[in-house]
Design a protein around this motif. Structure first.
Motif, mmCIF file in Angstrom:
data_model
loop_
_atom_site.group_PDB
_atom_site.id
_atom_site.type_symbol
_atom_site.label_atom_id
_atom_site.label_comp_id
_atom_site.label_asym_id
_atom_site.label_seq_id
_atom_site.Cartn_x
_atom_site.Cartn_y
_atom_site.Cartn_z
ATOM 1 N N PHE A 1 0.853 -1.196 0.000
ATOM 2 C CA PHE A 1 0.000 0.000 0.000
ATOM 3 C C PHE A 1 0.889 1.247 0.000
ATOM 4 O O PHE A 1 1.850 1.321 0.773
ATOM 5 C CB PHE A 1 -0.869 0.053 1.265
ATOM 6 C CG PHE A 1 -1.777 -1.122 1.480
ATOM 7 C CD1 PHE A 1 -1.276 -2.341 1.941
ATOM 8 C CD2 PHE A 1 -3.135 -1.006 1.252
ATOM 9 C CE1 PHE A 1 -2.115 -3.425 2.155
ATOM 10 C CE2 PHE A 1 -3.995 -2.079 1.470
ATOM 11 C CZ PHE A 1 -3.480 -3.294 1.924
ATOM 12 N N THR A 2 0.543 2.224 -0.799
ATOM 13 C CA THR A 2 1.226 3.516 -0.755
ATOM 14 C C THR A 2 0.173 4.626 -0.753
ATOM 15 O O THR A 2 -0.587 4.781 -1.718
ATOM 16 C CB THR A 2 2.171 3.702 -1.963
ATOM 17 O OG1 THR A 2 3.166 2.672 -1.937
ATOM 18 C CG2 THR A 2 2.861 5.059 -1.896
ATOM 19 N N TRP A 3 0.148 5.353 0.361
ATOM 20 C CA TRP A 3 -0.837 6.428 0.533
ATOM 21 C C TRP A 3 -0.168 7.768 0.309
ATOM 22 O O TRP A 3 0.905 8.031 0.839
ATOM 23 C CB TRP A 3 -1.422 6.378 1.953
ATOM 24 C CG TRP A 3 -2.152 5.117 2.284
ATOM 25 C CD1 TRP A 3 -1.608 3.973 2.800
ATOM 26 C CD2 TRP A 3 -3.554 4.869 2.115
ATOM 27 N NE1 TRP A 3 -2.597 3.019 2.965
ATOM 28 C CE2 TRP A 3 -3.796 3.540 2.558
ATOM 29 C CE3 TRP A 3 -4.623 5.627 1.650
ATOM 30 C CZ2 TRP A 3 -5.059 2.969 2.541
ATOM 31 C CZ3 TRP A 3 -5.894 5.067 1.625
ATOM 32 C CH2 TRP A 3 -6.105 3.750 2.070
ATOM 33 N N GLU A 4 -0.842 8.621 -0.449
ATOM 34 C CA GLU A 4 -0.301 9.953 -0.722
ATOM 35 C C GLU A 4 -1.393 11.002 -0.540
ATOM 36 O O GLU A 4 -2.530 10.801 -0.987
ATOM 37 C CB GLU A 4 0.229 10.025 -2.156
ATOM 38 C CG GLU A 4 1.393 9.091 -2.432
ATOM 39 C CD GLU A 4 1.775 9.073 -3.904
ATOM 40 O OE1 GLU A 4 2.833 9.625 -4.234
ATOM 41 O OE2 GLU A 4 1.005 8.508 -4.699
ATOM 42 N N LYS B 1 5.515 12.463 3.322
ATOM 43 C CA LYS B 1 6.043 11.636 2.238
ATOM 44 C C LYS B 1 5.113 10.428 2.106
ATOM 45 O O LYS B 1 4.344 10.119 3.030
ATOM 46 C CB LYS B 1 7.469 11.180 2.540
ATOM 47 C CG LYS B 1 7.596 10.317 3.775
ATOM 48 C CD LYS B 1 9.036 9.860 3.987
ATOM 49 C CE LYS B 1 9.121 8.918 5.177
ATOM 50 N NZ LYS B 1 10.479 8.425 5.427
ATOM 51 N N PRO B 2 5.141 9.763 0.962
ATOM 52 C CA PRO B 2 4.232 8.626 0.782
ATOM 53 C C PRO B 2 4.372 7.612 1.912
ATOM 54 O O PRO B 2 5.478 7.291 2.345
ATOM 55 C CB PRO B 2 4.678 8.039 -0.560
ATOM 56 C CG PRO B 2 5.266 9.201 -1.296
ATOM 57 C CD PRO B 2 5.925 10.046 -0.240
ATOM 58 N N HIS B 3 3.234 7.130 2.384
ATOM 59 C CA HIS B 3 3.203 6.160 3.485
ATOM 60 C C HIS B 3 3.041 4.765 2.881
ATOM 61 O O HIS B 3 1.986 4.429 2.353
ATOM 62 C CB HIS B 3 2.031 6.497 4.405
ATOM 63 C CG HIS B 3 1.847 5.549 5.545
ATOM 64 N ND1 HIS B 3 2.902 5.035 6.271
ATOM 65 C CD2 HIS B 3 0.712 4.992 6.090
ATOM 66 C CE1 HIS B 3 2.440 4.220 7.210
ATOM 67 N NE2 HIS B 3 1.124 4.181 7.110
ATOM 68 N N THR B 4 4.122 3.992 2.961
ATOM 69 C CA THR B 4 4.151 2.696 2.290
ATOM 70 C C THR B 4 4.356 1.569 3.293
ATOM 71 O O THR B 4 5.196 1.672 4.196
ATOM 72 C CB THR B 4 5.286 2.662 1.240
ATOM 73 O OG1 THR B 4 5.029 3.660 0.245
ATOM 74 C CG2 THR B 4 5.363 1.304 0.557
ATOM 75 N N TYR B 5 3.586 0.510 3.126
ATOM 76 C CA TYR B 5 3.770 -0.692 3.951
ATOM 77 C C TYR B 5 3.240 -1.888 3.186
ATOM 78 O O TYR B 5 2.490 -1.744 2.213
ATOM 79 C CB TYR B 5 3.049 -0.554 5.298
ATOM 80 C CG TYR B 5 1.579 -0.256 5.193
ATOM 81 C CD1 TYR B 5 0.630 -1.283 5.149
ATOM 82 C CD2 TYR B 5 1.124 1.064 5.135
ATOM 83 C CE1 TYR B 5 -0.721 -0.998 5.045
ATOM 84 C CE2 TYR B 5 -0.225 1.355 5.027
ATOM 85 C CZ TYR B 5 -1.145 0.324 4.990
ATOM 86 O OH TYR B 5 -2.476 0.597 4.876
ATOM 87 N N GLU B 6 3.629 -3.053 3.619
ATOM 88 C CA GLU B 6 3.197 -4.286 2.969
ATOM 89 C C GLU B 6 2.441 -5.163 3.955
ATOM 90 O O GLU B 6 2.867 -5.332 5.095
ATOM 91 C CB GLU B 6 4.413 -5.063 2.438
ATOM 92 C CG GLU B 6 4.030 -6.395 1.780
ATOM 93 C CD GLU B 6 5.238 -7.261 1.441
ATOM 94 O OE1 GLU B 6 6.341 -6.959 1.945
ATOM 95 O OE2 GLU B 6 5.074 -8.248 0.697
#
Lengths: 266, 230
Positions: free
Chosen positions: A216-219, A226-231
């Motif tokens: 997931f990448t939230w912007e 900055k983009p919030h990315t996690y798996e």
């Protein structure tokens, strides 16, 4: 549809055809080759991975519970000062005993991505032109259009619980682009989902199809620095798994009373 | 003299046939609309006509489901537009979604039987299994709960002992979808209650809708529970 095309080719080319000798064999081979090539071309869309089925989260990291797992594997979102301040104010109210969220009391629809981090399995349906995710929690099915359509223009975009999602395949990865959230939800890692938030997801089978990875990448410049990315990774549920239904009754005093602090007005 | 086909030729010849066999079921996938002429619903033959009090109680039950945003379930969800059918490419499961507040229907077409009554927690959409009879999808559903809107078109209500059989079939070259509903219930119907909906295929680009529901909306609650004009 694919099979029908194959039948048509077979019928047109080979019905009542008598093949004799080497020339005939060569002709037949040529025709079969052409038929097979067309079939392969027709079946190309079906070559994408089959993501369908029930998927569920499990505790691979010793988190103890599903919230604990997220705390272990999801980095903290880098939030704007305004959001940090708002979060602090909310936390202060909670510390004083105030209930600040009433979604449970009123059985409001769970906003995306809630069901993706819930303990209940969700079911993914797949066609060549759409993917649909059906969750057990109180929310709407999520529709991801794969037919090449674009997002609606801002004037035509109707915000929804799951947003408006379009997807495409990049090799074996399904890339999903979502806008149009109603806003008000949250993400793991302390992020928020606003009306202008943009989400990009990458779905990919791993471990020979036994697991599904979703990155997931939230912007949203109003929320994230900055983009919030996690798996998150999901396990394929056992064959024969079937859907449950998580009901919620706002008119049940036990339901509504469970989240209201004593003496609180709302 | 006949000779066996070389392996590559054999493969080319046989594989298309296998592919064809796998995909012979019609594809019901897509968005389907009900229009003013989509319903053919005869009156049901009830075992015992409901008393006025029973009818009032049933109406209140269904009105409360709307007021409090319960899951509406089957058959109510089938009477909205558009409903969407998502037929898994792998042939193992079919979903039906509706814009109203209800879970998706899961129709298992992988050959499994119904979940046993001892195991299954009843739901508003029931436990559905399906199979193809030629070009008709036959769906068998049991395991209903008393959640949601219980009224059945034509009369009667969904109960824990309801048994629903649906026959889905494409018409007009795939532009229309016939669904014949047959309800059986020893507590409700003297004879099986059958009616038919004929849906229209929605235009390309049609999208799902979410008719969300907010039980905390005081104005909405007032509208739904007050006497109009008073």
């Amino acid at each position: 549809m694919l099979g029908a095309g194959g039948d048509w080719l077979m019928n047109q080319r080979f019905r009542n055809t008598v093949v004799k000798g080497s020339a005939g064999a060569a002709l037949m081979a040529l025709a079969l080759g052409a038929s097979a090539s067309l079939l392969l071309a027709q079946s190309a869309p079906a070559k994408v991975p089959d993501l369908s089925g029930f998927w569920e989260r499990r505790d691979d990291v010793g988190g103890g519970n599903f919230g604990g797992i997220l705390e272990k594997i999801v980095p903290k979102a880098s939030l704007t000062p305004e959001v940090v301040k708002a979060n602090q104010e909310t936390a202060a109210r909670q510390a004083q005993g105030e209930v600040v969220a009433f979604g449970s009391k009123w059985c409001l629809s769970n906003l995306y991505p809630f069901f993706m981090q819930h303990s209940a399995a969700w079911d993914l349906f797949q066609t060549q032109t759409e993917i649909m995710q059906a969750a057990e929690v109180h929310t709407f099915p999520r529709h991801i259009y794969l037919d090449g359509r674009k997002h609606p223009s801002p004037a035509m975009l109707v915000p929804t619980v799951n947003g408006h999602s379009i997807g495409h395949w990049e090799g074996e990865t399904l890339v999903v682009d979502t806008i149009g959230f109603v806003g008000g939800g949250g993400t793991p890692g302390g992020g928020r989902v606003g009306k202008n938030t943009h989400l990009t997801e990458r779905f990919k089978l791993i471990d020979g199809g036994k697991k599904l990875s979703v990155v997931f990448t939230w912007e949203d410049p109003a929320i994230y620095l900055k983009p919030h990315t996690y798996e998150l990774q999901y396990y394929k549920s056992e064959p024969g798994t079937y859907a449950f239904e998580e009901t919620c009754h706002a008119d049940d005093p036990k339901q509504s009373g469970s989240v209201v602090a004593p003496g609180q007005k709302y | 003299m006949n000779k066996p086909l070389p392996l590559p030729l054999f493969t080319l010849l046989v594989c298309p046939a296998l592919l064809s066999a796998q995909s012979k079921s019609p594809d019901l996938s897509g968005y389907w609309e009900l229009r003013f002429d989509s319903r053919n619903v005869p009156p049901a033959s009830l075992i015992v006509p409901a008393t006025a009090a029973e009818r009032a109680a049933q109406v209140k039950h269904d009105a409360d489901a709307i007021r409090w945003c319960h899951f509406f379930g089957v058959p109510y969800m089938m009477a909205w537009s558009p409903v969407e059918i998502v037929q898994n490419t792998n042939g193992k499961e079919i979903a039906i979604t509706s814009p109203v507040r209800t879970p998706a229907r899961h129709i298992y077409t992988d050959g499994r039987p119904h979940v046993s009554a001892e195991t299954f927690d009843p739901t508003s959409t029931g436990n559905s299994i399906g199979h193809w009879e030629g070009e008709t999808l036959v769906v068998d559903t049991i395991g209903f709960s008393e959640e949601g809107i219980l009224a059945i078109p034509g009369g009667g209500t969904r109960t824990a002992t309801s048994h629903l059989i649906e026959r889905f079939r494409l018409l007009n070259g795939g532009q229309r979808l016939s669904v014949i509903f047959t309800w059986e219930d020893p507590k409700v119907y003297a004879t099986p209650h059958t009616y038919e909906f004929r849906y229209y295929r929605a235009p390309p680009g049609t999208e799902a809708r979410e008719f969300d529901c907010n039980a905390s909306d005081a104005e909405r609650a007032k509208f739904l529970t007050s006497i109009p004009g008073k």
